[in-house]
Design a protein around this motif. Structure first.
Motif, short mmCIF file in Angstrom:
data_model
loop_
_atom_site.label_atom_id
_atom_site.label_comp_id
_atom_site.label_asym_id
_atom_site.label_seq_id
_atom_site.Cartn_x
_atom_site.Cartn_y
_atom_site.Cartn_z
N LEU A 88 80.70 52.50 81.96
CA LEU A 88 81.56 51.42 82.44
C LEU A 88 82.35 51.85 83.67
O LEU A 88 82.57 51.07 84.60
N ALA A 89 82.78 53.10 83.67
CA ALA A 89 83.49 53.62 84.85
C ALA A 89 82.60 53.60 86.08
O ALA A 89 83.05 53.29 87.18
N ARG A 90 81.32 53.91 85.89
CA ARG A 90 80.39 53.89 87.03
C ARG A 90 80.13 52.47 87.51
O ARG A 90 79.84 52.25 88.69
N LEU A 91 80.22 51.49 86.61
CA LEU A 91 80.00 50.11 87.00
C LEU A 91 81.18 49.53 87.78
O LEU A 91 81.02 48.53 88.49
N GLN A 92 82.35 50.14 87.64
CA GLN A 92 83.55 49.56 88.25
C GLN A 92 83.50 49.64 89.77
O GLN A 92 83.13 50.65 90.35
N SER A 93 83.89 48.54 90.41
CA SER A 93 83.94 48.50 91.87
C SER A 93 85.22 49.15 92.37
O SER A 93 86.14 49.44 91.61
N ALA A 94 85.30 49.35 93.67
CA ALA A 94 86.49 49.96 94.26
C ALA A 94 87.73 49.11 94.03
O ALA A 94 88.85 49.64 93.92
N GLU A 95 87.57 47.78 93.95
CA GLU A 95 88.72 46.92 93.73
C GLU A 95 89.11 46.79 92.27
O GLU A 95 90.13 46.20 91.94
N GLY A 96 88.29 47.36 91.37
CA GLY A 96 88.65 47.40 89.97
C GLY A 96 87.88 46.50 89.04
O GLY A 96 88.11 46.53 87.83
N SER A 97 86.96 45.69 89.55
CA SER A 97 86.18 44.79 88.69
C SER A 97 84.99 45.54 88.09
O SER A 97 84.56 46.57 88.61
N PHE A 98 84.47 44.97 87.00
CA PHE A 98 83.35 45.61 86.30
C PHE A 98 82.02 44.90 86.50
O PHE A 98 81.03 45.25 85.87
N GLY A 99 82.00 43.92 87.38
CA GLY A 99 80.72 43.31 87.70
C GLY A 99 80.63 41.85 87.32
O GLY A 99 81.42 41.33 86.53
N GLY A 100 79.64 41.21 87.90
CA GLY A 100 79.45 39.80 87.68
C GLY A 100 80.10 38.99 88.79
O GLY A 100 80.92 39.50 89.56
N ASP A 101 79.74 37.75 88.86
CA ASP A 101 80.39 36.84 89.79
C ASP A 101 80.42 35.46 89.14
O ASP A 101 79.87 35.27 88.05
N GLY A 102 81.07 34.53 89.78
CA GLY A 102 81.18 33.22 89.18
C GLY A 102 81.78 33.29 87.79
O GLY A 102 82.80 33.95 87.57
N ARG A 103 81.14 32.68 86.82
CA ARG A 103 81.69 32.56 85.48
C ARG A 103 81.63 33.85 84.67
O ARG A 103 82.20 33.93 83.58
N THR A 104 80.93 34.86 85.15
CA THR A 104 80.86 36.11 84.40
C THR A 104 81.95 37.10 84.80
O THR A 104 82.23 38.05 84.06
N LEU A 105 82.57 36.91 85.95
CA LEU A 105 83.47 37.93 86.51
C LEU A 105 84.63 38.26 85.58
O LEU A 105 84.80 39.40 85.14
N TYR A 106 85.46 37.26 85.28
CA TYR A 106 86.66 37.55 84.49
C TYR A 106 86.36 37.68 83.00
O TYR A 106 87.15 38.27 82.26
N TYR A 107 85.24 37.15 82.56
CA TYR A 107 84.80 37.40 81.18
C TYR A 107 84.50 38.89 81.00
O TYR A 107 85.02 39.54 80.09
N ASN A 108 83.66 39.43 81.88
CA ASN A 108 83.39 40.87 81.84
C ASN A 108 84.67 41.68 81.99
O ASN A 108 84.87 42.69 81.30
N GLN A 109 85.52 41.25 82.91
CA GLN A 109 86.72 42.03 83.20
C GLN A 109 87.64 42.15 81.99
O GLN A 109 88.07 43.26 81.64
N ALA A 110 87.95 41.03 81.37
CA ALA A 110 88.90 41.05 80.27
C ALA A 110 88.39 41.86 79.09
O ALA A 110 89.11 42.68 78.51
N ILE A 111 87.13 41.64 78.71
CA ILE A 111 86.59 42.33 77.54
C ILE A 111 86.43 43.83 77.81
O ILE A 111 86.75 44.67 76.96
N THR A 112 85.96 44.18 79.00
CA THR A 112 85.79 45.60 79.32
C THR A 112 87.13 46.30 79.43
O THR A 112 87.30 47.42 78.92
N ALA A 113 88.10 45.66 80.06
CA ALA A 113 89.44 46.27 80.16
C ALA A 113 90.06 46.45 78.78
O ALA A 113 90.69 47.48 78.51
N PHE A 114 89.88 45.46 77.91
CA PHE A 114 90.40 45.58 76.55
C PHE A 114 89.76 46.77 75.82
O PHE A 114 90.44 47.56 75.16
N ALA A 115 88.45 46.89 75.95
CA ALA A 115 87.76 47.99 75.27
C ALA A 115 88.22 49.35 75.79
O ALA A 115 88.52 50.26 75.00
N LEU A 116 88.29 49.51 77.10
CA LEU A 116 88.68 50.80 77.66
C LEU A 116 90.12 51.15 77.30
O LEU A 116 90.43 52.32 77.03
#
Length: 209
Positions: free
Chosen positions: A72-100
């Motif tokens: 997951l750390a390798r998937l993270q972008s320089a701005e801090g997101s974990f991937g996806g765009d449109g409707r997947t962006l903040y879904y991935n972000q919230a769940i991944t951030a919660f897990a980490l």
């Protein structure tokens, strides 16, 4: 789903965590497409799988959890997101951030990853305090509830920058509660979901602010 013992012996259920560990990819992630899902959700699936394995007794799957966190750390972008765009962006972000944040005790080396994730979450929060599947929208109760879970976990882990966005998010989420106690996806929306009610209620009860 049952693996039967020889005739006359007791039937035993397979270990679902062992199956989950065996489904981990060589790069440390879990693949949605292997099971008919969409590739865009790989970060969220990996995060949830790591959380499940971390609950095994005696740190049985500690290596799998660590590999997942590293992936997951390798998937993270320089701005801090974990991937996806449109409707997947903040879904991935919230769940991944919660897990980490939840697994921070298992993998303390992930602190910079969590800090970047928190900065991205703060930048994407609406002025009213919510998040939605898309950027620059008013907020969605389900996505905001997951962000609340992530932020409250970060705050408990000592990430003080989570405090202000957490308070704003809790205030926004409380505003979606109808008179009968159910939760509106968007303020004023008539749509109803028992799973959303449960998720939002848990986020509000455990938010800690």
């Amino acid at each position: 789903w049952l693996r039967h013992a020889p005739a006359g012996g007791p039937a035993t259920a397979p270990d679902p965590l062992a199956w989950l560990a065996g489904a981990q990819e060589a790069d440390g992630t879990w693949s949605p497409t292997r099971h008919g899902g969409a590739e865009a959700y790989r970060p969220a699936l990996t995060a949830l799988s790591a959380l499940a394995l971390a609950g095994a007794p005696a740190d049985r799957y500690q290596n799998h959890v660590r590999r997942a966190c590293d992936a997951l750390a390798r998937l993270q972008s320089a701005e801090g997101s974990f991937g996806g765009d449109g409707r997947t962006l903040y879904y991935n972000q919230a769940i991944t951030a919660f897990a980490l944040a939840s697994l921070h005790a298992h993998t303390p080396c992930q602190r910079p990853v969590i800090e970047r994730s928190l900065a991205f979450m703060r930048a994407g929060q609406s002025p009213e305090g919510g998040w939605d599947y898309e950027r620059d929208t008013g907020g969605n109760a389900a996505v905001t509830a997951w962000h609340v879970r992530a932020l409250s976990c970060m705050a408990r882990q000592g990430f003080s920058e989570a405090d202000i966005p957490l308070r704003k998010a809790l205030r926004w989420l409380r505003g979606t509660v109808r008179e009968d106690g159910s939760i509106a996806y968007h303020r004023g929306s008539p749509a109803r979901s028992e799973s959303l009610d449960a998720l939002a209620a848990y986020a509000l009860i455990t938010g800690g602010a």
